[in-house]
Design a protein around this motif. Structure first.
Motif, PDB file in Angstrom:
ATOM      1  N   PRO A   1      59.417  38.162  45.305  1.00  0.00           N
ATOM      2  CA  PRO A   1      60.043  37.802  44.029  1.00  0.00           C
ATOM      3  C   PRO A   1      59.029  37.531  42.911  1.00  0.00           C
ATOM      4  CG  PRO A   1      60.093  35.953  45.559  1.00  0.00           C
ATOM      5  CD  PRO A   1      59.335  37.049  46.242  1.00  0.00           C
ATOM      6  N   SER A   2      59.509  37.639  41.670  1.00  0.00           N
ATOM      7  CA  SER A   2      58.714  37.210  40.505  1.00  0.00           C
ATOM      8  C   SER A   2      59.239  35.854  40.071  1.00  0.00           C
ATOM      9  CB  SER A   2      58.878  38.205  39.354  1.00  0.00           C
ATOM     10  OG  SER A   2      58.206  39.384  39.671  1.00  0.00           O
ATOM     11  N   PHE A   3      58.356  34.880  39.919  1.00  0.00           N
ATOM     12  CA  PHE A   3      58.796  33.511  39.647  1.00  0.00           C
ATOM     13  C   PHE A   3      59.646  33.423  38.375  1.00  0.00           C
ATOM     14  CE2 PHE A   3      58.118  29.168  37.966  1.00  0.00           C
ATOM     15  CZ  PHE A   3      58.878  28.514  38.922  1.00  0.00           C
TER      16      PHE A   3
ATOM     17  N   VAL B   1      55.312  35.279  46.253  1.00  0.00           N
ATOM     18  CA  VAL B   1      55.868  35.037  44.916  1.00  0.00           C
ATOM     19  C   VAL B   1      54.825  35.398  43.870  1.00  0.00           C
ATOM     20  CG1 VAL B   1      56.926  33.344  43.376  1.00  0.00           C
ATOM     21  CG2 VAL B   1      57.237  33.118  45.851  1.00  0.00           C
ATOM     22  N   LYS B   2      55.178  36.344  43.000  1.00  0.00           N
ATOM     23  CA  LYS B   2      54.275  36.755  41.914  1.00  0.00           C
ATOM     24  C   LYS B   2      54.557  35.901  40.686  1.00  0.00           C
ATOM     25  CE  LYS B   2      56.343  40.351  42.959  1.00  0.00           C
ATOM     26  NZ  LYS B   2      57.192  41.512  42.644  1.00  0.00           N
ATOM     27  N   ASN B   3      53.500  35.504  40.019  1.00  0.00           N
ATOM     28  CA  ASN B   3      53.697  34.636  38.851  1.00  0.00           C
ATOM     29  C   ASN B   3      52.782  35.059  37.705  1.00  0.00           C
ATOM     30  OD1 ASN B   3      54.657  32.558  37.300  1.00  0.00           O
ATOM     31  ND2 ASN B   3      53.509  30.948  38.359  1.00  0.00           N
ATOM     32  N   GLY B   4      52.853  36.332  37.349  1.00  0.00           N
ATOM     33  CA  GLY B   4      52.107  36.861  36.205  1.00  0.00           C
ATOM     34  C   GLY B   4      50.641  36.466  36.249  1.00  0.00           C
ATOM     35  N   ALA B   5      50.108  36.029  35.100  1.00  0.00           N
ATOM     36  CA  ALA B   5      48.697  35.656  35.007  1.00  0.00           C
ATOM     37  C   ALA B   5      48.364  34.430  35.846  1.00  0.00           C
ATOM     38  CB  ALA B   5      48.326  35.416  33.547  1.00  0.00           C
TER      39      ALA B   5
ATOM     40  N   ALA C   1      45.355  35.657  39.974  1.00  0.00           N
ATOM     41  CA  ALA C   1      45.421  36.959  39.294  1.00  0.00           C
ATOM     42  C   ALA C   1      43.993  37.391  38.964  1.00  0.00           C
ATOM     43  CB  ALA C   1      46.251  36.838  38.030  1.00  0.00           C
ATOM     44  N   VAL C   2      43.812  38.678  38.759  1.00  0.00           N
ATOM     45  CA  VAL C   2      42.499  39.184  38.339  1.00  0.00           C
ATOM     46  C   VAL C   2      42.564  39.346  36.828  1.00  0.00           C
ATOM     47  CG1 VAL C   2      40.922  41.154  38.493  1.00  0.00           C
ATOM     48  CG2 VAL C   2      42.131  40.348  40.541  1.00  0.00           C
ATOM     49  N   ALA C   3      41.671  38.685  36.114  1.00  0.00           N
ATOM     50  CA  ALA C   3      41.731  38.716  34.647  1.00  0.00           C
ATOM     51  C   ALA C   3      41.733  40.159  34.155  1.00  0.00           C
ATOM     52  CB  ALA C   3      40.541  37.963  34.076  1.00  0.00           C
TER      53      ALA C   3
ATOM     54  N   ALA D   1      53.763  45.721  36.357  1.00  0.00           N
ATOM     55  CA  ALA D   1      52.789  44.802  36.975  1.00  0.00           C
ATOM     56  C   ALA D   1      53.256  44.456  38.390  1.00  0.00           C
ATOM     57  CB  ALA D   1      52.636  43.532  36.141  1.00  0.00           C
ATOM     58  N   GLY D   2      54.507  44.010  38.480  1.00  0.00           N
ATOM     59  CA  GLY D   2      55.039  43.623  39.783  1.00  0.00           C
ATOM     60  C   GLY D   2      55.194  44.813  40.726  1.00  0.00           C
ATOM     61  N   ASP D   3      55.645  45.939  40.193  1.00  0.00           N
ATOM     62  CA  ASP D   3      55.841  47.129  41.039  1.00  0.00           C
ATOM     63  C   ASP D   3      54.507  47.607  41.616  1.00  0.00           C
ATOM     64  OD1 ASP D   3      58.429  46.979  40.051  1.00  0.00           O
ATOM     65  OD2 ASP D   3      58.121  48.547  38.548  1.00  0.00           O
TER      66      ASP D   3
ATOM     67  N   VAL E   1      44.876  45.731  41.503  1.00  0.00           N
ATOM     68  CA  VAL E   1      45.542  46.958  41.027  1.00  0.00           C
ATOM     69  C   VAL E   1      46.425  46.636  39.811  1.00  0.00           C
ATOM     70  CG1 VAL E   1      47.301  48.687  41.639  1.00  0.00           C
ATOM     71  CG2 VAL E   1      45.403  48.217  43.209  1.00  0.00           C
ATOM     72  N   ALA E   2      47.215  45.546  39.902  1.00  0.00           N
ATOM     73  CA  ALA E   2      48.104  45.186  38.787  1.00  0.00           C
ATOM     74  C   ALA E   2      47.304  44.914  37.510  1.00  0.00           C
ATOM     75  CB  ALA E   2      48.944  43.965  39.165  1.00  0.00           C
ATOM     76  N   SER E   3      46.133  44.306  37.644  1.00  0.00           N
ATOM     77  CA  SER E   3      45.354  43.971  36.436  1.00  0.00           C
ATOM     78  C   SER E   3      44.855  45.241  35.734  1.00  0.00           C
ATOM     79  CB  SER E   3      44.188  43.035  36.766  1.00  0.00           C
ATOM     80  OG  SER E   3      43.100  43.755  37.299  1.00  0.00           O
TER      81      SER E   3
ATOM     82  N   VAL F   1      46.626  48.196  35.947  1.00  0.00           N
ATOM     83  CA  VAL F   1      47.852  48.850  35.461  1.00  0.00           C
ATOM     84  C   VAL F   1      48.275  48.280  34.101  1.00  0.00           C
ATOM     85  CG1 VAL F   1      50.326  49.140  35.952  1.00  0.00           C
ATOM     86  CG2 VAL F   1      48.633  49.508  37.768  1.00  0.00           C
ATOM     87  N   ILE F   2      48.157  46.956  33.932  1.00  0.00           N
ATOM     88  CA  ILE F   2      48.605  46.355  32.662  1.00  0.00           C
ATOM     89  C   ILE F   2      47.623  46.598  31.522  1.00  0.00           C
ATOM     90  CG2 ILE F   2      50.017  44.621  33.817  1.00  0.00           C
ATOM     91  CD1 ILE F   2      47.888  42.565  33.392  1.00  0.00           C
ATOM     92  N   GLY F   3      46.492  47.162  31.835  1.00  0.00           N
ATOM     93  CA  GLY F   3      45.524  47.541  30.788  1.00  0.00           C
ATOM     94  C   GLY F   3      45.782  48.936  30.235  1.00  0.00           C
TER      95      GLY F   3
HETATM   96  P1  ADP Z   1      56.764  41.288  37.395  1.00  0.00           P
HETATM   97  O1  ADP Z   1      56.196  42.473  36.676  1.00  0.00           O
HETATM   98  O2  ADP Z   1      57.562  41.683  38.604  1.00  0.00           O
HETATM   99  O3  ADP Z   1      57.442  40.289  36.517  1.00  0.00           O
HETATM  100  P2  ADP Z   1      54.490  39.502  37.449  1.00  0.00           P
HETATM  101  O4  ADP Z   1      54.537  39.448  35.963  1.00  0.00           O
HETATM  102  O5  ADP Z   1      54.608  38.242  38.172  1.00  0.00           O
HETATM  103  O6  ADP Z   1      55.530  40.542  38.056  1.00  0.00           O
HETATM  104  O7  ADP Z   1      53.107  40.193  37.820  1.00  0.00           O
HETATM  105  C1  ADP Z   1      52.809  40.707  39.090  1.00  0.00           C
HETATM  106  C2  ADP Z   1      51.330  40.582  39.337  1.00  0.00           C
HETATM  107  O8  ADP Z   1      50.612  41.283  38.306  1.00  0.00           O
HETATM  108  C3  ADP Z   1      50.826  39.150  39.282  1.00  0.00           C
HETATM  109  O9  ADP Z   1      50.937  38.510  40.540  1.00  0.00           O
HETATM  110  C4  ADP Z   1      49.379  39.333  38.832  1.00  0.00           C
HETATM  111  O10 ADP Z   1      48.549  39.656  39.936  1.00  0.00           O
HETATM  112  C5  ADP Z   1      49.464  40.564  37.925  1.00  0.00           C
HETATM  113  N1  ADP Z   1      49.585  40.174  36.498  1.00  0.00           N
HETATM  114  C6  ADP Z   1      50.711  40.109  35.747  1.00  0.00           C
HETATM  115  N2  ADP Z   1      50.431  39.703  34.486  1.00  0.00           N
HETATM  116  C7  ADP Z   1      49.096  39.513  34.433  1.00  0.00           C
HETATM  117  C8  ADP Z   1      48.157  39.109  33.407  1.00  0.00           C
HETATM  118  N3  ADP Z   1      48.567  38.808  32.160  1.00  0.00           N
HETATM  119  N4  ADP Z   1      46.848  39.045  33.731  1.00  0.00           N
HETATM  120  C9  ADP Z   1      46.392  39.380  34.971  1.00  0.00           C
HETATM  121  N5  ADP Z   1      47.218  39.751  35.975  1.00  0.00           N
HETATM  122  C10 ADP Z   1      48.548  39.814  35.722  1.00  0.00           C
END
Ligand code: ADP
Length: 304
Positions: A193-195, A224-228, A245-247, A257-259, A285-287, A289-291
């Motif tokens: 889940p995403s928090f 549980v994923k919680n963004g940054a 998270a990885v900056a 990010a979550g996918d 990997v997510a860090s 992808v969001i770049g």
């Molecule tokens: P979802 O996209 O499902 O809402 P999250 O936002 O919790 O999921 O992000 C999933 C993962 O992506 C996080 O656990 C983290 O590793 C990474 N992530 C998301 N946002 C950031 C961010 N701003 N900086 C660095 N890593 C991030």
């Protein structure tokens, strides 16, 4: 040793702005995005298949061609005469993205309408992945069919991974949505889940509440994923870890990010990597992808 990961859900046509009066066409959808990143991160001896239903129109054909080109198996995908894929449009207003959807008549809503076909696809896989969006697009009877097959897969000892991905607009009402998400979690061996979603819809105050709530439903493993703020994993009764998270150097688009975390995390887990290390890889990997813009970035850009 290899195996097969099957991701079940809806891939849509994505239209995004590409200059004045122009739209760019792509294909994406939460469970497909996860299949994309799992394919990119898994060794070649692992197969990744997508399970959905598409139409018999040219756009559906193009979607299948794109999947095959990405190395994702399409043989389990049913084609339904006279149907078309769902579609969404991303509009940018003052830098904010808004999404408009046309998916009520999408072929994917019928993905669970052939139970024998569904059973065969699941039986032929080692790891099955689905989400709350997969459940949300289905009619109640089809939800029951899919969950029965997933429970069967779990009873057979397969890994069944579920991202609740709670999207209220897909559901007729909140009670049914929350009950069905819980049923999805009960059918899974791993819930991702995403928090943000969990606190909004289930009222969890802390990440620990989210972990405890899914554990109380009988879920063995929770991440549980919680963004940054990073991710918290709880595997079995003894393995707990917080994974930072990885900056990200430059966050341009957090879509997927979550996918991507899920795809990368699973790709390591199924190869026997310890959960905390697998989650750290998911975060790296997510860090990346969001770049980049868009849900699907080139596998060549991902960390090894
Ligand atoms: P979802 O996209 O499902 O809402 P999250 O936002 O919790 O999921 O992000 C999933 C993962 O992506 C996080 O656990 C983290 O590793 C990474 N992530 C998301 N946002 C950031 C961010 N701003 N900086 C660095 N890593 C991030």
């Amino acid at each position: 040793m290899g195996g097969k990961l099957l991701s079940i859900g809806e891939c849509m046509v994505e239209l995004s702005q590409a200059g004045e009066g122009l739209l760019r066409k792509g294909f994406a959808g939460d469970t497909f995005n996860t299949a994309w990143y799992a394919r990119a991160c898994l060794p070649a001896e692992w197969l990744v298949d997508y399970y959905t239903a598409v139409g018999d129109d040219p756009l559906s054909t193009e979607m299948l061609t794109m999947m095959k080109a990405a190395g994702i198996g399409t043989t389990a995908i049913r084609r339904i005469e006279g149907k078309t894929p769902g579609l969404y449009l991303i509009t940018l207003k003052n830098g904010e993205r808004t999404f408009s959807y046309w998916r009520d008549t999408a072929a994917a809503k019928k993905l669970a309408d052939d139970p024998d076909h569904l059973r065969a696809a699941i039986e032929g896989s080692d790891v099955v992945y689905f989400s709350g969006i997969t459940l949300g697009i289905l009619a109640p009877g089809a939800v029951d069919t899919l969950l029965a097959e997933l429970r069967r897969a779990k009873a057979w000892g397969k890994t069944v991974a579920f991202d609740p991905n709670i999207r209220p607009r897909l559901w007729p009402n909140k009670d049914y949505m929350l009950k069905t998400i819980e049923d999805g979690a009960r059918a899974a061996t791993l819930v991702l889940p995403s928090f943000d979603d969990e606190t909004t819809h289930f009222g969890d105050k802390t990440v620990a509440d989210t972990v405890a709530r899914y554990k109380a439903l009988g879920v063995e493993n929770v991440a549980v994923k919680n963004g940054a703020e990073g991710a918290t994993i709880s595997f079995g009764t003894s393995e707990q870890a917080y994974v930072p998270a990885v900056a990200a150097t430059n966050v341009v688009d957090t879509t997927s990010a979550g996918d991507s975390f899920n795809g990368a995390f699973l790709s390591r887990l199924v190869c026997g990597v310890a959960p905390a290390e697998a989650a750290a890889y998911g975060a790296s990997v997510a860090s990346v992808v969001i770049g980049h813009h868009g849900a699907l970035i080139s596998p060549g850009l991902l960390p090894g």
